[in-house]
Design a protein around this motif. Structure first.
Motif, mmCIF file in Angstrom:
data_model
loop_
_atom_site.group_PDB
_atom_site.id
_atom_site.type_symbol
_atom_site.label_atom_id
_atom_site.label_comp_id
_atom_site.label_asym_id
_atom_site.label_seq_id
_atom_site.Cartn_x
_atom_site.Cartn_y
_atom_site.Cartn_z
ATOM 1 N N PRO A 21 0.830 -1.216 0.000
ATOM 2 C CA PRO A 21 0.000 0.000 0.000
ATOM 3 C C PRO A 21 0.860 1.260 0.000
ATOM 4 O O PRO A 21 1.907 1.314 0.643
ATOM 5 C CB PRO A 21 -0.783 -0.121 1.303
ATOM 6 C CG PRO A 21 0.102 -0.908 2.199
ATOM 7 C CD PRO A 21 0.840 -1.878 1.307
ATOM 8 N N LEU A 22 0.411 2.264 -0.741
ATOM 9 C CA LEU A 22 1.087 3.560 -0.758
ATOM 10 C C LEU A 22 0.272 4.555 0.061
ATOM 11 O O LEU A 22 -0.954 4.527 0.051
ATOM 12 C CB LEU A 22 1.231 4.077 -2.185
ATOM 13 C CG LEU A 22 2.188 3.314 -3.086
ATOM 14 C CD1 LEU A 22 2.261 3.970 -4.458
ATOM 15 C CD2 LEU A 22 3.576 3.231 -2.482
ATOM 16 N N THR A 23 0.984 5.422 0.745
ATOM 17 C CA THR A 23 0.361 6.452 1.572
ATOM 18 C C THR A 23 0.892 7.803 1.147
ATOM 19 O O THR A 23 2.089 7.940 0.888
ATOM 20 C CB THR A 23 0.697 6.213 3.068
ATOM 21 O OG1 THR A 23 0.298 4.890 3.430
ATOM 22 C CG2 THR A 23 0.014 7.209 3.965
ATOM 23 N N ASP A 24 0.026 8.801 1.076
ATOM 24 C CA ASP A 24 0.453 10.158 0.792
ATOM 25 C C ASP A 24 0.724 10.851 2.127
ATOM 26 O O ASP A 24 -0.175 11.049 2.929
ATOM 27 C CB ASP A 24 -0.617 10.910 0.003
ATOM 28 C CG ASP A 24 -0.167 12.284 -0.435
ATOM 29 O OD1 ASP A 24 0.979 12.682 -0.114
ATOM 30 O OD2 ASP A 24 -0.946 12.977 -1.103
ATOM 31 N N TYR A 82 4.539 10.148 -1.797
ATOM 32 C CA TYR A 82 4.015 8.784 -1.805
ATOM 33 C C TYR A 82 5.068 7.855 -1.207
ATOM 34 O O TYR A 82 6.201 7.812 -1.668
ATOM 35 C CB TYR A 82 3.664 8.352 -3.226
ATOM 36 C CG TYR A 82 2.589 9.212 -3.846
ATOM 37 C CD1 TYR A 82 1.284 9.160 -3.369
ATOM 38 C CD2 TYR A 82 2.874 10.086 -4.888
ATOM 39 C CE1 TYR A 82 0.291 9.958 -3.914
ATOM 40 C CE2 TYR A 82 1.888 10.883 -5.442
ATOM 41 C CZ TYR A 82 0.605 10.816 -4.957
ATOM 42 O OH TYR A 82 -0.371 11.607 -5.488
ATOM 43 N N ALA A 83 4.651 7.116 -0.175
ATOM 44 C CA ALA A 83 5.599 6.270 0.540
ATOM 45 C C ALA A 83 4.953 4.962 0.959
ATOM 46 O O ALA A 83 3.735 4.852 1.067
ATOM 47 C CB ALA A 83 6.113 7.002 1.775
ATOM 48 N N VAL A 84 5.809 3.980 1.199
ATOM 49 C CA VAL A 84 5.399 2.712 1.794
ATOM 50 C C VAL A 84 5.644 2.863 3.291
ATOM 51 O O VAL A 84 6.761 3.168 3.711
ATOM 52 C CB VAL A 84 6.205 1.530 1.216
ATOM 53 C CG1 VAL A 84 5.810 0.229 1.898
ATOM 54 C CG2 VAL A 84 6.024 1.436 -0.287
ATOM 55 N N GLN A 132 5.344 15.785 -13.511
ATOM 56 C CA GLN A 132 5.768 14.404 -13.260
ATOM 57 C C GLN A 132 6.268 14.242 -11.832
ATOM 58 O O GLN A 132 6.690 15.196 -11.195
ATOM 59 C CB GLN A 132 6.862 13.990 -14.243
ATOM 60 C CG GLN A 132 8.151 14.730 -14.050
ATOM 61 C CD GLN A 132 8.785 15.154 -15.358
ATOM 62 O OE1 GLN A 132 8.118 15.297 -16.359
ATOM 63 N NE2 GLN A 132 10.075 15.357 -15.335
ATOM 64 N N ASP A 133 6.202 13.019 -11.362
ATOM 65 C CA ASP A 133 6.698 12.707 -10.022
ATOM 66 C C ASP A 133 8.218 12.671 -10.031
ATOM 67 O O ASP A 133 8.847 12.344 -11.033
ATOM 68 C CB ASP A 133 6.162 11.353 -9.556
ATOM 69 C CG ASP A 133 4.682 11.391 -9.223
ATOM 70 O OD1 ASP A 133 4.164 12.485 -8.958
ATOM 71 O OD2 ASP A 133 4.054 10.324 -9.233
ATOM 72 N N ILE A 134 8.796 12.980 -8.881
ATOM 73 C CA ILE A 134 10.250 12.938 -8.697
ATOM 74 C C ILE A 134 10.560 11.693 -7.881
ATOM 75 O O ILE A 134 10.020 11.505 -6.790
ATOM 76 C CB ILE A 134 10.743 14.177 -7.935
ATOM 77 C CG1 ILE A 134 10.246 15.454 -8.603
ATOM 78 C CG2 ILE A 134 12.250 14.164 -7.818
ATOM 79 C CD1 ILE A 134 10.336 16.672 -7.711
ATOM 80 N N ALA A 173 7.775 8.364 -4.484
ATOM 81 C CA ALA A 173 7.732 9.520 -5.369
ATOM 82 C C ALA A 173 7.345 10.769 -4.596
ATOM 83 O O ALA A 173 6.659 10.700 -3.581
ATOM 84 C CB ALA A 173 6.742 9.280 -6.502
ATOM 85 N N VAL A 174 7.809 11.901 -5.115
ATOM 86 C CA VAL A 174 7.479 13.203 -4.566
ATOM 87 C C VAL A 174 6.913 14.033 -5.707
ATOM 88 O O VAL A 174 7.405 13.973 -6.834
ATOM 89 C CB VAL A 174 8.737 13.900 -3.991
ATOM 90 C CG1 VAL A 174 8.403 15.276 -3.458
ATOM 91 C CG2 VAL A 174 9.389 13.038 -2.937
ATOM 92 N N ASN A 175 5.879 14.806 -5.410
ATOM 93 C CA ASN A 175 5.308 15.674 -6.431
ATOM 94 C C ASN A 175 5.275 17.087 -5.876
ATOM 95 O O ASN A 175 4.851 17.298 -4.752
ATOM 96 C CB ASN A 175 3.898 15.214 -6.804
ATOM 97 C CG ASN A 175 3.351 15.990 -7.966
ATOM 98 O OD1 ASN A 175 2.846 17.087 -7.785
ATOM 99 N ND2 ASN A 175 3.467 15.426 -9.146
ATOM 100 N N ILE A 176 5.764 18.042 -6.685
ATOM 101 C CA ILE A 176 5.747 19.439 -6.260
ATOM 102 C C ILE A 176 4.790 20.229 -7.135
ATOM 103 O O ILE A 176 4.510 19.847 -8.271
ATOM 104 C CB ILE A 176 7.159 20.059 -6.281
ATOM 105 C CG1 ILE A 176 7.780 19.994 -7.675
ATOM 106 C CG2 ILE A 176 8.048 19.410 -5.251
ATOM 107 C CD1 ILE A 176 9.116 20.706 -7.796
#
Length: 174
Positions: free
Chosen positions: A53-56, A149-151, A93-95, A85-88
Motif C-alpha cells: 500500500p502507498l500512503t500520501d 508517496y511512501a510505503v 511528473q513525479d520525482i 515519489a514526490v510531487n511538487i
C-alpha cells in the motif's frame, strides 16, 4: 496471517484423530511471528509497488524552506519504509528520490548552478528520514510539496498487502 504462514509451512491443518502429550518444546508461534515480521519488512522494502500500500504523507509533514540551499526540507515520520515519489506544485511528473548518497546528482545539489530547478527538480532522501527537494516554481520561488508517496509500516501485528504477495512467502521443502 499466522494461519496462512502455518499452512505454507505444512503446520496446518492439524490432525485431531490422535493424542500426543508433551511437556517441553519450542514456541512455534513466536518463531513464526519473527519470520513473518522479517518477511513483511523485506516485502515493504523491495516488493513491486502493486503488492504494497502507498500512503500520501504530504499532509502529515511540514515543509521547511531553506532558501540559502535552494531547497525545501521535510522530516518524514519514523514508520516510513521507503519513499516512492514526490510531487511538487507545478511539476507534471513525479520525482523519484535519490537514496544513494554517493550518487553524483547529490553532489550537484551543492552548487546553485547545477542543483535541481524548474525543468528538472531533484529529491534526496538521506538518513534519518530527511527528504530534501531542490527545485523552483515559475516565479523562481522554492517549490511546494504537494504529495509524498511512501510505503509505511502499519501498526504492530497488522499486515497490509496485495494478495499476490502471498506467493513470496517461502515454502518449506519436505
Amino acid at each position: 496471517m499466522l494461519a496462512q504462514w502455518k499452512l505454507r509451512h505444512y503446520m496446518e491443518p492439524l490432525r485431531d484423530d490422535c493424542e500426543v502429550t508433551r511437556y517441553d518444546g519450542v514456541n512455534v508461534d513466536s518463531l513464526i511471528a519473527l519470520e513473518m515480521q522479517d518477511w513483511y519488512l523485506h516485502l515493504l522494502d523491495t516488493a513491486p509497488l502493486k503488492m504494497v500500500p502507498l500512503t500520501d504523507l504530504a499532509n502529515e509533514t511540514a515543509q521547511i524552506d531553506r532558501p540559502e540551499t535552494g531547497a525545501v526540507v521535510v522530516k518524514l515520520p519514523e514508520n516510513v519504509r521507503r519513499v516512492v515519489a514526490v510531487n511538487i506544485e507545478g511539476c507534471p511528473q513525479d520525482i523519484v528520490p535519490i537514496t544513494d548518497m554517493t550518487d553524483y546528482r547529490v553532489v550537484l545539489q551543492k552548487s546553485e548552478y547545477s542543483r535541481g530547478g524548474r525543468c528538472e527538480p531533484v529529491a534526496v532522501l538521506s538518513a534519518g528520514g530527511i527528504l530534501t527537494v531542490y527545485g523552483e516554481d515559475e516565479s523562481g520561488k522554492l517549490p511546494v510539496v504537494e504529495h509524498i508517496y511512501a510505503v509505511v509500516l502499519p501498526e504492530a501485528n497488522t499486515y497490509i498487502f496485495d494478495e499476490s504477495a502471498l506467493s513470496t512467502i517461502p515454502m518449506v521443502e519436505i
